[in-house]
Design a protein around this motif. Structure first.
Motif, PDB file in Angstrom:
ATOM      1  N   ARG A  99      -3.191  -5.931  -2.694  1.00 48.90           N
ATOM      2  CA  ARG A  99      -3.359  -5.395  -1.398  1.00 48.90           C
ATOM      3  C   ARG A  99      -4.876  -5.235  -0.916  1.00 48.90           C
ATOM      4  O   ARG A  99      -4.940  -5.435   0.607  1.00 48.90           O
ATOM      5  CB  ARG A  99      -3.744  -3.524  -1.655  1.00 48.90           C
ATOM      6  CG  ARG A  99      -2.298  -2.928  -2.923  1.00 48.90           C
ATOM      7  CD  ARG A  99      -3.736  -1.384  -3.082  1.00 48.90           C
ATOM      8  NE  ARG A  99      -2.377  -0.170  -2.901  1.00 48.90           N
ATOM      9  CZ  ARG A  99      -2.140   0.943  -2.614  1.00 48.90           C
ATOM     10  NH1 ARG A  99      -3.237   1.298  -3.201  1.00 48.90           N
ATOM     11  NH2 ARG A  99      -1.392   1.814  -2.959  1.00 48.90           N
ATOM     12  N   THR A 100      -5.771  -6.270  -1.547  1.00 48.84           N
ATOM     13  CA  THR A 100      -6.919  -6.759  -1.056  1.00 48.84           C
ATOM     14  C   THR A 100      -6.666  -7.591   0.075  1.00 48.84           C
ATOM     15  O   THR A 100      -7.665  -8.036   1.040  1.00 48.84           O
ATOM     16  CB  THR A 100      -8.365  -7.215  -2.529  1.00 48.84           C
ATOM     17  OG1 THR A 100      -8.208  -5.594  -2.807  1.00 48.84           O
ATOM     18  CG2 THR A 100      -9.239  -7.219  -1.129  1.00 48.84           C
TER      19      THR A 100
ATOM     20  N   TRP B 155       0.713  -1.095   0.283  1.00 48.20           N
ATOM     21  CA  TRP B 155      -0.295  -0.332  -0.008  1.00 48.20           C
ATOM     22  C   TRP B 155       0.930   1.644  -0.061  1.00 48.20           C
ATOM     23  O   TRP B 155       0.030   2.477  -0.163  1.00 48.20           O
ATOM     24  CB  TRP B 155      -0.817  -0.358   1.288  1.00 48.20           C
ATOM     25  CG  TRP B 155      -2.060  -0.558   0.709  1.00 48.20           C
ATOM     26  CD1 TRP B 155      -2.541  -1.648   1.301  1.00 48.20           C
ATOM     27  CD2 TRP B 155      -3.239  -0.578   1.270  1.00 48.20           C
ATOM     28  NE1 TRP B 155      -3.689  -2.117   1.378  1.00 48.20           N
ATOM     29  CE2 TRP B 155      -4.203  -1.116   0.506  1.00 48.20           C
ATOM     30  CE3 TRP B 155      -4.054   1.040   0.207  1.00 48.20           C
ATOM     31  CZ2 TRP B 155      -5.884  -1.179   0.090  1.00 48.20           C
ATOM     32  CZ3 TRP B 155      -5.443   1.231  -0.225  1.00 48.20           C
ATOM     33  CH2 TRP B 155      -6.005  -0.096  -0.822  1.00 48.20           C
TER      34      TRP B 155
ATOM     35  N   TRP C 188      -4.331  -4.749  -7.161  1.00 53.96           N
ATOM     36  CA  TRP C 188      -5.906  -4.775  -6.558  1.00 53.96           C
ATOM     37  C   TRP C 188      -5.796  -5.716  -6.059  1.00 53.96           C
ATOM     38  O   TRP C 188      -6.116  -5.950  -4.574  1.00 53.96           O
ATOM     39  CB  TRP C 188      -6.954  -3.955  -6.862  1.00 53.96           C
ATOM     40  CG  TRP C 188      -6.412  -2.586  -7.126  1.00 53.96           C
ATOM     41  CD1 TRP C 188      -5.973  -1.978  -8.176  1.00 53.96           C
ATOM     42  CD2 TRP C 188      -6.748  -1.294  -6.517  1.00 53.96           C
ATOM     43  NE1 TRP C 188      -6.536  -0.264  -7.348  1.00 53.96           N
ATOM     44  CE2 TRP C 188      -6.962  -0.583  -6.381  1.00 53.96           C
ATOM     45  CE3 TRP C 188      -6.371  -1.952  -4.547  1.00 53.96           C
ATOM     46  CZ2 TRP C 188      -6.141   1.559  -5.700  1.00 53.96           C
ATOM     47  CZ3 TRP C 188      -6.519  -0.340  -3.886  1.00 53.96           C
ATOM     48  CH2 TRP C 188      -6.286   0.815  -4.208  1.00 53.96           C
TER      49      TRP C 188
END
Length: 274
Positions: free
Chosen positions: A213-214, A192, A210
């Protein structure tokens, strides 16, 4: 892997010593079927987990895991052995460690979700990082996978040994989860803060960015809930309850045996005096 092996580990044999209790009600057919399904699901998960442990250990030994995380399992194992000897010795009442926590169907779903989020998806993320040449992704998730593999291995080993008392067994996922939460926080910081998405990146790179990140956030959320909502709030108290109940039963039986022996000696003495 979140204490599940120790929570619902099925016995290898039926415990015939406990089935003669007249106060124990027989299980209904639905309950028996539920327990069989639970044991089958947990057993299947453990087989898959153990197959992955060896793979994770191999690639984690290639310089992807920091030294502190390599040392942690050694220190934790030494601590568990010391606890089993000095603080919470096993009463040795059974040949195999009993289950600590009886789970329901909802709990089984919770286990499957945790295994997916904590093991399967991070492993896919690391393998995808190898395939894409994304060394940053591999190094970010590898410490979490390494510690999880060590936890799974430790849980599976001690779940079959009566040497370790319930409190010691409950502390295995507790300590490992606490350490992994700090590792996951570092993972979140890596994906992040320390990793930026290049300008005009293709759609597949955006999805991969993403996904990492998720996944990091999902692991932090799940294992935080697991630590504070299950391990500390339910699993650890249940382990201590079982341990001290067994201790009290042993002390009561020992006292009763001493009273019986004293009464027998007294009768023998009275006969001799007559």
């Amino acid at each position: 892997m979140s204490g599940i092996t120790l929570a619902v580990a099925p016995r290898s044999e039926p415990d015939e010593t406990t089935t003669t209790d007249t106060n124990q009600k027989p299980l209904q057919h639905g309950q028996q079927r539920s327990q069989v399904a639970m044991g089958g699901t947990m057993g299947s998960l453990r087989v898959v987990e153990l197959q992955l442990v060896a793979f994770i250990m191999v690639f984690s030994a290639s310089g992807l895991v920091p030294l502190i995380d390599l040392i942690f399992p050694v220190l934790a194992t030494a601590y568990f052995i010391a606890l089993s000897r000095l603080a919470f010795p096993s009463h040795g009442t059974t040949a195999r460690s009993p289950e600590i926590f009886q789970g329901s169907g909802l709990f089984r779903a919770y286990v499957v979700v945790g295994t997916t989020i904590g093991l399967f998806l991070p492993l896919a993320y690391v393998l995808g990082g190898f395939a894409r040449g994304d060394e940053h992704a591999v190094r970010s998730a590898a410490p979490h996978l390494f510690l999880l593999a060590c936890q799974i291995l430790t849980e599976n080993v001690i779940s079959g040994l009566a040497l370790f008392s319930p409190p010691v067994r409950a502390l295995v996922p507790l300590l490992y989860t606490i350490r992994r939460i700090f590792v996951i926080i570092d993972w979140i910081q890596d994906v992040w803060i320390n990793k930026a998405l290049p300008a005009n990146a293709p759609f597949k790179d955006i999805g991969w960015y993403w996904f990492g990140r998720t996944l990091a956030v999902a692991n932090l959320v799940y294992f935080s809930i697991n630590l504070f909502g299950f391990l500390i709030a339910q699993f650890l108290p249940k382990a201590f309850e079982i341990y001290f109940r067994e201790r009290d039963e042993i002390l009561a039986k020992t006292a009763e045996d001493k009273r019986s022996a004293a009464a027998d000696n007294s009768r023998v003495t009275d006969k001799k005096s007559d």
